[in-house]
Design an enzyme around this catalytic site. Structure first.
Site, PDB file in Angstrom:
ATOM      1  N   ASP A  86       0.824  -1.209   0.000  1.00 20.51           N
ATOM      2  CA  ASP A  86       0.000   0.000   0.000  1.00 20.51           C
ATOM      3  C   ASP A  86       0.858   1.259   0.000  1.00 20.51           C
ATOM      4  O   ASP A  86       2.034   1.235   0.356  1.00 20.51           O
ATOM      5  CB  ASP A  86      -0.880   0.022   1.255  1.00 20.51           C
ATOM      6  CG  ASP A  86      -2.278  -0.461   0.948  1.00 20.51           C
ATOM      7  OD1 ASP A  86      -2.537  -0.816  -0.203  1.00 20.51           O
ATOM      8  OD2 ASP A  86      -3.107  -0.462   1.883  1.00 20.51           O
ATOM      9  N   LYS A 102      -1.071   5.094  -4.567  1.00 21.75           N
ATOM     10  CA  LYS A 102      -1.092   6.254  -5.458  1.00 21.75           C
ATOM     11  C   LYS A 102       0.282   6.865  -5.660  1.00 21.75           C
ATOM     12  O   LYS A 102       0.404   7.913  -6.254  1.00 21.75           O
ATOM     13  CB  LYS A 102      -2.009   7.329  -4.869  1.00 21.75           C
ATOM     14  CG  LYS A 102      -3.455   6.923  -4.858  1.00 21.75           C
ATOM     15  CD  LYS A 102      -4.287   7.998  -4.209  1.00 21.75           C
ATOM     16  CE  LYS A 102      -5.690   7.512  -3.946  1.00 21.75           C
ATOM     17  NZ  LYS A 102      -6.337   8.140  -2.834  1.00 21.75           N
ATOM     18  N   MET A 153      -7.717  10.269   8.363  1.00 24.17           N
ATOM     19  CA  MET A 153      -8.174  10.796   7.065  1.00 24.17           C
ATOM     20  C   MET A 153      -9.084  12.013   7.249  1.00 24.17           C
ATOM     21  O   MET A 153     -10.103  12.150   6.572  1.00 24.17           O
ATOM     22  CB  MET A 153      -8.909   9.697   6.270  1.00 24.17           C
ATOM     23  CG  MET A 153      -8.017   8.534   5.903  1.00 24.17           C
ATOM     24  SD  MET A 153      -8.906   7.152   5.191  1.00 24.17           S
ATOM     25  CE  MET A 153      -9.378   6.233   6.661  1.00 24.17           C
TER      26      MET A 153
HETATM   27  C1  LIG Z   1      -6.510   4.261   4.874  1.00 22.54           C
HETATM   28  S1  LIG Z   1      -6.061   4.845   6.456  1.00 22.54           S
HETATM   29  C2  LIG Z   1      -5.036   3.510   6.945  1.00 22.54           C
HETATM   30  C3  LIG Z   1      -4.847   3.437   8.437  1.00 22.54           C
HETATM   31  C4  LIG Z   1      -3.902   2.314   8.829  1.00 22.54           C
HETATM   32  N1  LIG Z   1      -4.471   1.033   8.536  1.00 22.54           N
HETATM   33  C5  LIG Z   1      -3.522   2.387  10.298  1.00 22.54           C
HETATM   34  O1  LIG Z   1      -3.903   1.491  11.066  1.00 22.54           O
HETATM   35  O2  LIG Z   1      -2.840   3.321  10.678  1.00 22.54           O
HETATM   36  C6  LIG Z   1      -4.896   6.093   6.039  1.00 22.54           C
HETATM   37  C7  LIG Z   1      -4.843   7.177   7.087  1.00 22.54           C
HETATM   38  O3  LIG Z   1      -4.125   6.737   8.219  1.00 22.54           O
HETATM   39  C8  LIG Z   1      -3.461   7.826   8.809  1.00 22.54           C
HETATM   40  N2  LIG Z   1      -2.017   7.575   8.785  1.00 22.54           N
HETATM   41  C9  LIG Z   1      -1.388   6.501   8.313  1.00 22.54           C
HETATM   42  N3  LIG Z   1      -0.060   6.564   8.541  1.00 22.54           N
HETATM   43  C10 LIG Z   1       0.146   7.730   9.183  1.00 22.54           C
HETATM   44  C11 LIG Z   1       1.283   8.377   9.725  1.00 22.54           C
HETATM   45  N4  LIG Z   1       2.506   7.831   9.670  1.00 22.54           N
HETATM   46  N5  LIG Z   1       1.117   9.568  10.346  1.00 22.54           N
HETATM   47  C12 LIG Z   1      -0.100  10.129  10.453  1.00 22.54           C
HETATM   48  N6  LIG Z   1      -1.219   9.568   9.957  1.00 22.54           N
HETATM   49  C13 LIG Z   1      -1.102   8.382   9.342  1.00 22.54           C
HETATM   50  C14 LIG Z   1      -3.830   9.065   8.004  1.00 22.54           C
HETATM   51  O4  LIG Z   1      -4.985   9.619   8.585  1.00 22.54           O
HETATM   52  C15 LIG Z   1      -4.138   8.434   6.660  1.00 22.54           C
HETATM   53  O5  LIG Z   1      -4.943   9.284   5.869  1.00 22.54           O
END
Ligand SMILES: C[S@@+](CC[C@H](N)C(=O)[O-])C[C@H]1O[C@@H](n2cnc3c(N)ncnc32)[C@H](O)[C@@H]1O
Length: 285
Positions: A48, A70, A186
């Site tokens: 991903d 993306k 998100m």
């Molecule tokens: C589709 S969700 C996936 C979440 C992921 N499965 C998790 O458990 O963290 C994607 C969102 O996770 C958050 N996200 C993921 N990695 C991040 C990071 N390193 N720092 C801040 N937000 C993060 C953001 O809000 C992003 O838009």
């Protein structure tokens, strides 16, 4: 003590299996031992968007790495296509690992993928990862359930499927006012709507924290107030991926608490013998 990459890979299970693996928030030090073992065992890795290249160093040189996000200007690969791909590769006898940011079961489509894989007669394993919301809270110096301020935590998303109703921010604000910390994934694009909805119940002075790229060298943290949430995001130029934390636990934030990886400057691990110096055969889209 052995480091994760020195441990022998665990035995592959019998029969076609696909493993959904959480890669954590980004820094490779925050991978679990089980995740490292699964990555090393994989012959095909479907990766991903938010999984960084440093994590992929644990893959074997011969592993086929396919980016399905993306990055590189590509459009996101359709979900049905990813599912068909995993099924085809697993049936061919490949050891398929689906590598997702954070935890695969938190806003990670693990449920949809598991259903499709099981319907195709495949076994599914799940390896949990550290979800971004928890890493972001640590970056803010906040225990999400500090017992002086909160007795629960709610993971919510600011982005819903096309056509689905937005979260009921008013109801979530009511819960926040009763001692639940809100951790919003998100939420950047809909920050104005979130602020408006939460403000129907919560005062403008309610503390909020925003973390972009939690755990990574480019991590950025901002403490603000709910009445200033949307403005603070634009003022500081914060963009996705970011987590928004709302609640009184932020009053207990300590600037002295950081994750070990952040203290170490966020350096990626040096690849060891037998591991990829660079991701092998990375294929975009
Ligand atoms: C589709 S969700 C996936 C979440 C992921 N499965 C998790 O458990 O963290 C994607 C969102 O996770 C958050 N996200 C993921 N990695 C991040 C990071 N390193 N720092 C801040 N937000 C993060 C953001 O809000 C992003 O838009």
């Amino acid at each position: 003590m052995n480091f994760p990459h020195e441990l022998p890979p665990s035995e592959p299970p019998c029969g076609p299996v696909v493993t959904l693996v959480g890669a954590g928030p980004g820094h490779p030090d925050l991978l679990t031992v089980a995740a490292v073992k699964a990555i090393r065992r994989a012959t095909v890795l479907l990766v991903d968007d938010l999984v960084g290249d440093a994590v992929l160093r644990y893959a074997r040189p011969s592993t086929r790495i396919v980016r399905v996000g993306k990055r590189g200007g590509c459009r996101s690969t359709p979900q049905a296509f990813i599912e068909r791909w995993m099924i085809a590769e697993a049936r061919r006898g490949e050891r398929v690992v689906r590598l997702k940011g954070g935890d695969p079961c938190i806003f990670g489509r693990a449920g949809e993928e598991r259903r499709a894989l099981e319907a195709a007669g495949l076994r599914v394993e799940v390896v949990n990862g550290i979800t971004a919301g928890v890493a972001a809270a640590t970056a803010l110096g906040v225990p999400l359930t500090h017992r002086a301020h909160a007795h629960g935590v709610i993971f919510a998303t600011g982005h819903t499927r096309d056509g689905a109703p937005s979260p009921d921010w008013r109801s979530l604000a009511t819960l926040a006012s009763q001692g639940y910390t809100l951790v919003i994934y998100m939420g950047v694009a809909s920050a104005a709507e979130i602020e408006r909805g939460l403000r129907e119940v919560l005062p403008a002075s309610t503390p909020v924290g925003i973390v972009q790229h939690a755990s990574l060298p480019q991590e950025r943290r901002v403490h603000a107030r709910l009445g200033d949430l949307h403005a603070a995001l634009s003022r500081h130029g914060l963009a996705s991926p970011a987590i928004i934390v709302v609640g009184d636990v932020l009053a207990a934030a300590s600037p002295h608490v950081t994750a070990p990886s952040a203290q170490a400057g966020g350096a990626a691990p040096t690849p060891r013998a037998g591991l990829n110096p660079t991701p092998a055969a990375v294929q975009e889209c």
